[in-house]
Structure formats: structure tokens, C-alpha cells
Scaffold this motif. Structure first.
Motif, PDB file in Angstrom:
ATOM      1  N   THR A  47      17.455  29.170 -13.099  1.00 15.79           N
ATOM      2  CA  THR A  47      18.484  29.076 -12.272  1.00 15.79           C
ATOM      3  C   THR A  47      19.767  28.667 -12.693  1.00 15.79           C
ATOM      4  O   THR A  47      20.058  28.139 -13.878  1.00 15.79           O
ATOM      5  CB  THR A  47      18.046  27.807 -11.003  1.00 15.79           C
ATOM      6  OG1 THR A  47      19.095  27.981  -9.961  1.00 15.79           O
ATOM      7  CG2 THR A  47      17.964  26.572 -11.592  1.00 15.79           C
ATOM      8  N   HIS A  48      20.888  28.817 -11.931  1.00 10.46           N
ATOM      9  CA  HIS A  48      22.345  28.096 -12.304  1.00 10.46           C
ATOM     10  C   HIS A  48      22.793  26.936 -11.358  1.00 10.46           C
ATOM     11  O   HIS A  48      23.662  26.530 -11.102  1.00 10.46           O
ATOM     12  CB  HIS A  48      23.165  29.139 -12.240  1.00 10.46           C
ATOM     13  CG  HIS A  48      23.472  30.037 -11.015  1.00 10.46           C
ATOM     14  ND1 HIS A  48      23.367  31.337 -11.129  1.00 10.46           N
ATOM     15  CD2 HIS A  48      23.632  29.402 -10.132  1.00 10.46           C
ATOM     16  CE1 HIS A  48      23.417  31.638  -9.734  1.00 10.46           C
ATOM     17  NE2 HIS A  48      23.830  30.966  -9.218  1.00 10.46           N
ATOM     18  N   ASP A  49      21.803  26.586 -10.516  1.00  6.62           N
ATOM     19  CA  ASP A  49      21.986  25.859  -9.264  1.00  6.62           C
ATOM     20  C   ASP A  49      21.366  24.332  -9.886  1.00  6.62           C
ATOM     21  O   ASP A  49      20.167  23.891 -10.056  1.00  6.62           O
ATOM     22  CB  ASP A  49      21.348  26.114  -8.176  1.00  6.62           C
ATOM     23  CG  ASP A  49      21.358  25.218  -6.915  1.00  6.62           C
ATOM     24  OD1 ASP A  49      21.703  24.106  -7.262  1.00  6.62           O
ATOM     25  OD2 ASP A  49      21.266  25.697  -5.882  1.00  6.62           O
ATOM     26  N   ILE A  50      22.177  23.254 -10.119  1.00  5.01           N
ATOM     27  CA  ILE A  50      21.490  21.883 -10.652  1.00  5.01           C
ATOM     28  C   ILE A  50      20.737  21.289  -9.549  1.00  5.01           C
ATOM     29  O   ILE A  50      19.580  20.919  -9.818  1.00  5.01           O
ATOM     30  CB  ILE A  50      22.791  21.028 -10.779  1.00  5.01           C
ATOM     31  CG1 ILE A  50      23.726  21.503 -11.877  1.00  5.01           C
ATOM     32  CG2 ILE A  50      21.994  19.710 -11.515  1.00  5.01           C
ATOM     33  CD1 ILE A  50      25.020  21.039 -12.310  1.00  5.01           C
ATOM     34  N   TYR A  51      20.962  21.564  -8.134  1.00  2.00           N
ATOM     35  CA  TYR A  51      20.071  20.555  -7.358  1.00  2.00           C
ATOM     36  C   TYR A  51      18.886  21.383  -7.247  1.00  2.00           C
ATOM     37  O   TYR A  51      17.697  20.670  -7.226  1.00  2.00           O
ATOM     38  CB  TYR A  51      20.694  21.128  -5.830  1.00  2.00           C
ATOM     39  CG  TYR A  51      21.831  20.229  -5.605  1.00  2.00           C
ATOM     40  CD1 TYR A  51      21.546  18.902  -5.304  1.00  2.00           C
ATOM     41  CD2 TYR A  51      23.352  20.696  -5.269  1.00  2.00           C
ATOM     42  CE1 TYR A  51      22.690  17.833  -4.840  1.00  2.00           C
ATOM     43  CE2 TYR A  51      24.068  19.852  -5.046  1.00  2.00           C
ATOM     44  CZ  TYR A  51      23.809  18.512  -4.675  1.00  2.00           C
ATOM     45  OH  TYR A  51      25.004  17.760  -4.269  1.00  2.00           O
ATOM     46  N   GLU A  52      18.803  22.913  -7.581  1.00  4.04           N
ATOM     47  CA  GLU A  52      17.473  23.550  -7.487  1.00  4.04           C
ATOM     48  C   GLU A  52      16.543  23.153  -8.536  1.00  4.04           C
ATOM     49  O   GLU A  52      15.559  22.838  -8.411  1.00  4.04           O
ATOM     50  CB  GLU A  52      17.803  25.028  -7.563  1.00  4.04           C
ATOM     51  CG  GLU A  52      16.469  25.749  -6.990  1.00  4.04           C
ATOM     52  CD  GLU A  52      17.043  27.299  -7.117  1.00  4.04           C
ATOM     53  OE1 GLU A  52      16.358  27.760  -5.746  1.00  4.04           O
ATOM     54  OE2 GLU A  52      17.606  27.788  -7.883  1.00  4.04           O
ATOM     55  N   ALA A  53      17.340  22.787  -9.591  1.00  6.21           N
ATOM     56  CA  ALA A  53      16.537  22.518 -10.885  1.00  6.21           C
ATOM     57  C   ALA A  53      15.962  21.128 -10.692  1.00  6.21           C
ATOM     58  O   ALA A  53      14.775  20.948 -11.032  1.00  6.21           O
ATOM     59  CB  ALA A  53      17.673  22.456 -12.035  1.00  6.21           C
ATOM     60  N   VAL A  54      16.870  20.140 -10.072  1.00  2.64           N
ATOM     61  CA  VAL A  54      16.334  18.736 -10.094  1.00  2.64           C
ATOM     62  C   VAL A  54      15.060  18.679  -9.050  1.00  2.64           C
ATOM     63  O   VAL A  54      14.369  17.906  -8.939  1.00  2.64           O
ATOM     64  CB  VAL A  54      17.225  17.751  -9.799  1.00  2.64           C
ATOM     65  CG1 VAL A  54      16.692  16.236  -9.625  1.00  2.64           C
ATOM     66  CG2 VAL A  54      18.418  18.048 -10.824  1.00  2.64           C
ATOM     67  N   ARG A  55      15.292  19.470  -8.023  1.00  3.73           N
ATOM     68  CA  ARG A  55      14.447  19.305  -6.888  1.00  3.73           C
ATOM     69  C   ARG A  55      12.769  19.755  -7.456  1.00  3.73           C
ATOM     70  O   ARG A  55      12.125  19.301  -6.951  1.00  3.73           O
ATOM     71  CB  ARG A  55      14.758  20.735  -5.877  1.00  3.73           C
ATOM     72  CG  ARG A  55      15.727  20.088  -4.847  1.00  3.73           C
ATOM     73  CD  ARG A  55      15.978  21.303  -3.983  1.00  3.73           C
ATOM     74  NE  ARG A  55      17.144  20.991  -3.099  1.00  3.73           N
ATOM     75  CZ  ARG A  55      17.961  22.099  -2.798  1.00  3.73           C
ATOM     76  NH1 ARG A  55      17.426  23.220  -3.028  1.00  3.73           N
ATOM     77  NH2 ARG A  55      19.096  21.884  -2.184  1.00  3.73           N
ATOM     78  N   LEU A  56      13.116  20.795  -8.163  1.00  5.79           N
ATOM     79  CA  LEU A  56      11.678  21.449  -8.627  1.00  5.79           C
ATOM     80  C   LEU A  56      10.854  20.954  -9.886  1.00  5.79           C
ATOM     81  O   LEU A  56       9.421  20.887  -9.582  1.00  5.79           O
ATOM     82  CB  LEU A  56      11.721  22.868  -8.775  1.00  5.79           C
ATOM     83  CG  LEU A  56      12.140  23.816  -7.410  1.00  5.79           C
ATOM     84  CD1 LEU A  56      12.675  25.032  -7.688  1.00  5.79           C
ATOM     85  CD2 LEU A  56      11.368  23.737  -6.460  1.00  5.79           C
ATOM     86  N   SER A  57      11.651  20.721 -10.753  1.00  6.78           N
ATOM     87  CA  SER A  57      11.087  20.534 -12.014  1.00  6.78           C
ATOM     88  C   SER A  57      10.610  19.274 -12.913  1.00  6.78           C
ATOM     89  O   SER A  57      10.686  18.299 -12.183  1.00  6.78           O
ATOM     90  CB  SER A  57      11.897  21.279 -13.323  1.00  6.78           C
ATOM     91  OG  SER A  57      13.396  21.614 -12.621  1.00  6.78           O
ATOM     92  N   ASN A  58       9.768  19.342 -13.932  1.00  3.27           N
ATOM     93  CA  ASN A  58       9.344  18.162 -14.708  1.00  3.27           C
ATOM     94  C   ASN A  58      10.549  17.883 -15.562  1.00  3.27           C
ATOM     95  O   ASN A  58      10.953  16.942 -15.699  1.00  3.27           O
ATOM     96  CB  ASN A  58       8.209  18.514 -15.599  1.00  3.27           C
ATOM     97  CG  ASN A  58       6.926  18.602 -14.700  1.00  3.27           C
ATOM     98  OD1 ASN A  58       6.201  19.514 -15.026  1.00  3.27           O
ATOM     99  ND2 ASN A  58       6.661  17.616 -13.826  1.00  3.27           N
ATOM    100  N   ARG A  59      10.827  19.129 -16.359  1.00  2.00           N
ATOM    101  CA  ARG A  59      11.882  18.968 -17.233  1.00  2.00           C
ATOM    102  C   ARG A  59      12.903  20.043 -17.323  1.00  2.00           C
ATOM    103  O   ARG A  59      12.691  21.164 -16.512  1.00  2.00           O
ATOM    104  CB  ARG A  59      11.364  19.237 -18.435  1.00  2.00           C
ATOM    105  CG  ARG A  59      10.620  18.033 -19.374  1.00  2.00           C
ATOM    106  CD  ARG A  59      10.171  18.007 -20.681  1.00  2.00           C
ATOM    107  NE  ARG A  59       9.433  19.462 -20.847  1.00  2.00           N
ATOM    108  CZ  ARG A  59       9.438  19.876 -22.029  1.00  2.00           C
ATOM    109  NH1 ARG A  59       9.893  19.375 -23.237  1.00  2.00           N
ATOM    110  NH2 ARG A  59       8.482  20.934 -22.194  1.00  2.00           N
TER     111      ARG A  59
END
Lengths: 260, 260
Positions: free
Chosen positions: A193-205
Motif C-alpha cells: 500500500t501507499h497509505d500509512i494509515y492502512e499499513a498501521v491498521r493492519l500489520s505486524n511489521r
């Protein structure tokens, strides 16, 4: 041992005989079993190329990908891929689209159909099994595409900006659904993704990437408990902290870029 | 509300407006007949005489016999055309090697006005229906081939990627994606090709034949039987119309999904 190992991967595209573009430069990542890792970066940073290489859709110029210890040279049966667009076949109804991977592997059996209905139910598409893709909204189509990727029950799910074309509200609810699917299933997910929110919502790392040449800047461990429910997670202190941390990495990078 | 854009305006005007030009042409025709200008009645037969000739033809045997010959010619000609266009078109669409080999000669052959070959077919296949079938097949072949070849490249890149990620074989890709994607274009080719085959058969009959509607037209024009020329022409127009409607209907059924 890691589930997926990206070892010294380089990818060079030659536009013509003289011009060569280094899309990915010496990337190394170890992805653990059951992990949700996000490749985050601006457009053109090679994150999609890297995902396609992991999928075996492209061959790296140098280096290699190992899944369960064996080198990836072509797409694997235990890896599912979700594309940027839903890529549903418009002449098939939703159920038949979801069953496509089974059909390609052999004969569709009643257990498969049951499984398809179960997945459609899970994603709120029960009433749309016999609808055609053109009758569905963008978010519903992408849900159907995820069902299609899950029908073979792959151990690894590779997702290339699957919610990039959706509006912010639909995207948020899709994030929640995906997070819950992952939390319950224990699959290994690599998400682009290029969306920081999406990355922080979903991942471990989160693997933060930068462009030209595409490489991994740093890998941020979000330090969430694996079983944190979605809402608890996005309301937590840590969520904002990690968002700002990653944002700062990009910000400093771009400021440095402007002044150098 | 009336819009100024044709696309938005489609259903604003009633369908019967299309009858106006027909009535108009018929009236002018009738008026010219009534004027009774010396000499003109030999060149332009009155509507009355044409209708009488048509009724006599429909009641008699001659027209039906010739009509049957033309239909047989078009049937076999078109069948040969579509089978060979499908085989060659699919082969070219699936193999870049065959594409390289056959494409130049196809472009070359396409540039020849096929009706110019009518006398040649007459020499080779004789006065019977063989030469007409050959001409109908050849004239109908090229629009069909173009339809198939264009259709074969209608598959989208993402669809190919999806099928690759699912480890589909090249025949699975062909039958499950490439062929369904090609259907609209193939039907476009059929619509044009079948009418072209009809033209080919009639021209073949003009050049030299013992039967068929084209032969009947020429035979009657040699006898200066002008009303008698118009009745086979009318029948030919009717055949064209029926064929066109039938292909459109079949096509619509097959391409219900084609909203996307």
C-alpha cells in the motif's frame, strides 16, 4: 525458519537496449509464518514489483525468493494473489468467479461450493452469489476477489493495493474485515500500500520503502499483540505513535531530498 | 427533457419516425409513375407493376428455385469462411510465430478486391454452385478473420496475470478468458461476413451461372423485364435483414454480460 525469505533481490528493467532502470535494489526480508507485513512506499518504489517477484509472476534479475525453503520460480498453489483491481470475469456470476481457482485445478465438488458460500457469507456477499460483477459496487467486487483468493485456502496471501481504488469509508471497513480474517485464519499476508494509515491498521511489521532505486529504508515493528481486536488497536496510543513514526521517516526523507 | 447529446437523447423520439423515409420514397416513386412521362416508364417501373411482379413470383416456382440455390451457396460459402477464419484466427491469436508468418499475406490478400476474382473462380470451379460457394467463402472470410484476430487480443493484461497466478494452462486461459472475451468481436465479424458472403454469391451468379437470384436478376434485365428485376432484389434485401436480425439476437443472448 522463516516462511518467506527475500534474499538479495534485484530487479532491473531495460526500457530499451541502452536505458536500464533498477526497480529493486538488494532487498532482504524474512517474513515469519502467520505474519502480516506491509510493503509501504510512494508510487514507483518497486513495492508492486517486489510482490510480483514473491508471487513468482516475475523473476528477479539477481537474488531469490524462498517459500518454505524452496526457491520460487513460478506461481505456487499455496500462494493466493489479490490484484489492485478485482479482475472478476464479467460473464461469470460471483459464485462462479469465486470458484474459478478450483475449476482450474480440477473438478468443483460440493464441498467447494459450500466453502464458497461460507466465504461469501463472511464478506457479506451471500445475497449476491448469482449476481454478475457489473451489478456490484467496487468494494463488493474487491470482496469477491478476496473470496476467490481464499477459496483454495492458501497459506500465503499476497495483496497488491487491493483497496487502493476504493473510497476512504469503504476502505476502512474492508481493512477491518481483512484484519479479522487474518486474525482468525493465521495466514501469512504480504500487503502492498501507499497509505500509512492502512499499513498501521493492519500489520505486524511495516517495511518502509523508498524509490529510485527501490529499496527497503527500514522495517518498523508495530509491537501489537497478535490478538488485539481491530477497534482496540486503532484507538490505542501505540497506533498514533507508530503512524507518526512512519510519517516522520517519509517526511525527513522527502525534506532531505528537497534540500540536497 | 430534451438533451443536446445523442447518447442522452436516445429514447426521446418515437420509433415510428423511421417509417417516414420509406413512405417518402414510395410516394415519390408513385408520383413519377403517375406523371406518365414518355420513355420513363421503361426505366422506372411503377410500384404497382413491381408489386404485381413480386406477387406473381411468390405464387410461382421460379423465384423459389433460384432463392434456394442462392441460400445453399451462401450457407456453404459462409460455413467454409467461418470455420477457416476461426482456425486461422485462433492460431494467429495464440502464436506469435504464426502471426509473423501469416499476417503479411493476409494483409496482401485482403487488399485484393475479391469480386475481381469472380471470373477466375468461374474458370476453376465451373458454372455450377462451386464457383459461387468459393466466392462467397472468400468474400466472407476476411471480415470474419479480422473479427477473430481482433477478438483474440481483447483479453486484458490483468486477466492473463490472474490466470497465471492461478497456474492455469494455456488452453485453460484460452477457453476460460480469451475466447469469451473474443465473442463480441467475433460476432461483429459474423454480422459483416454473412452479408459479404451473400454479396459474393450474387456477384458470382452475375458473372456466370445457371441459377440463383443474381442469375435471375441478370436474366430478366436482359429481357428488359424491369418489374421482374425488383422482386429478387427485394427478396435479397429481406434475406439480408433477416440474417442481420438473427445474428444480433444470438449475439445479444451470448453477450448479456457485455455491459462492462
Amino acid at each position: 525458519m522463516s516462511k518467506i525469505r527475500v534474499i538479495d533481490v534485484n530487479k532491473i528493467y531495460s526500457a530499451d537496449k541502452i536505458t536500464e532502470v533498477e526497480a529493486i535494489s538488494r532487498v532482504n526480508i524474512n517474513i515469519e509464518e502467520g505474519e502480516f507485513i506491509t510493503l509501504l512506499g510512494p508510487s514507483g518504489c518497486g513495492k508492486t514489483s517486489l510482490l510480483r517477484i514473491i508471487a513468482g509472476l516475475e523473476i528477479p534479475t539477481q537474488g531469490r525468493i524462498e517459500i518454505n525453503g524452496s526457491i520460487v520460480l513460478e506461481p505456487r498453489e499455496d500462494v493466493g494473489f489479490v490484484f489492485q483491481s478485482s479482475v472478476l470475469l464479467p460473464w461469470r456470476n460471483i459464485l462462479s468467479n469465486v470458484l474459478l481457482p478450483i475449476e482450474i485445478r480440477g473438478k468443483i465438488q460440493s464441498v467447494n461450493i459450500d466453502k464458497a458460500h461460507e466465504l461469501l457469507k463472511l464478506t457479506g456477499l451471500s445475497d449476491f452469489a448469482s449476481h454478475f460483477p457489473s451489478q456490484l459496487s467496487g468494494g463488493m467486487k474487491q470482496r469477491a476477489a478476496i473470496c476467490r483468493a481464499l477459496i483454495t485456502d492458501p497459506a500465503v496471501l499476497l495483496m497488491d493495493e487491493p483497496f487502493g481504488a476504493l473510497d476512504a469509508m469503504t476502505r476502512d471497513s474492508m481493512n477491518e474485515e481483512l484484519y479479522e480474517i487474518w486474525r482468525k485464519s493465521g495466514k501469512t499476508i504480504v500487503f502492498v500500500t501507499h497509505d500509512i494509515y492502512e499499513a498501521v491498521r493492519l500489520s505486524n511489521r511495516v517495511a518502509v520503502m523508498s524509490a529510485r532505486p527501490g529499496k527497503i529504508e527500514t522495517i518498523v515493528d508495530l509491537n501489537f499483540e497478535r490478538n488485539t481486536p481491530y477497534n482496540e488497536r486503532i484507538l490505542s496510543e501505540n497506533y498514533n505513535l507508530k503512524y507518526n513514526l512512519i510519517r516522520d521517516i517519509f517526511y525527513k526523507k522527502s525534506v532531505a531530498h528537497v534540500f540536497s | 427533457m430534451r438533451n443536446n447529446n445523442k447518447l442522452l437523447d436516445e429514447n426521446y423520439f418515437p420509433g415510428w419516425l423511421g417509417a417516414i423515409p420509406f413512405v417518402f420514397v414510395f410516394l415519390i416513386w408513385e408520383v413519377i409513375g403517375r406523371l406518365n412521362i414518355e420513355g420513363l416508364q421503361y426505366i422506372i417501373p411503377s410500384p404497382e407493376s413491381v408489386i404485381i411482379a413480386l406477387c406473381e413470383d411468390l405464387a410461382g416456382e421460379e423465384l423459389w428455385r433460384h432463392l434456394w440455390i442462392t441460400i445453399i451457396e451462401v450457407f456453404w460459402g459462409f460455413l467454409i469462411a467461418i470455420v477457416s477464419a476461426l482456425i486461422l484466427g485462433v492460431a494467429i491469436g495464440r502464436s506469435s510465430l504464426l502471426d509473423r508468418i501469416f499476417y503479411p499475406i493476409i494483409v496482401f490478400l485482403q487488399a485484393i478486391p475479391k469480386v475481381a476474382l469472380a471470373p477466375l473462380w468461374l474458370v476453376i470451379f465451373g458454372f455450377g454452385i462451386g464457383s459461387k460457394i468459393a466466392l462467397a467463402a472468400m468474400v466472407g472470410f476476411f471480415p470474419l478473420l479480422v473479427g477473430v484476430v481482433v477478438g483474440m487480443s481483447a483479453m486484458r493484461f490483468e486477466e492473463l496475470e490472474l490466470m497465471r497466478s492461478l497456474k492455469a494452462t494455456s488452453w485453460q486461459i484460452f477457453f476460460k478468458v480469451q475466447l469469451p472475451r473474443a465473442i463480441p468481436s467475433i460476432f461483429g465479424g459474423i454480422e459483416v461476413g454473412i452479408i459479404f458472403s451473400l454479396i459474393g454469391a450474387v456477384v458470382g451468379e452475375f458473372v456466370g451461372a445457371r441459377g440463383g437470384l443474381g442469375y435471375l436478376i441478370q436474366f430478366r434485365s436482359a429481357q428488359l423485364d424491369l418489374p421482374g428485376i425488383f422482386s429478387p432484389i427485394f427478396i435479397l434485401a429481406l434475406i439480408g435483414l433477416v440474417i442481420d436480425l438473427a445474428t444480433k439476437m444470438v449475439g445479444k443472448r451470448l453477450m448479456k454480460w457485455n455491459g462492462e
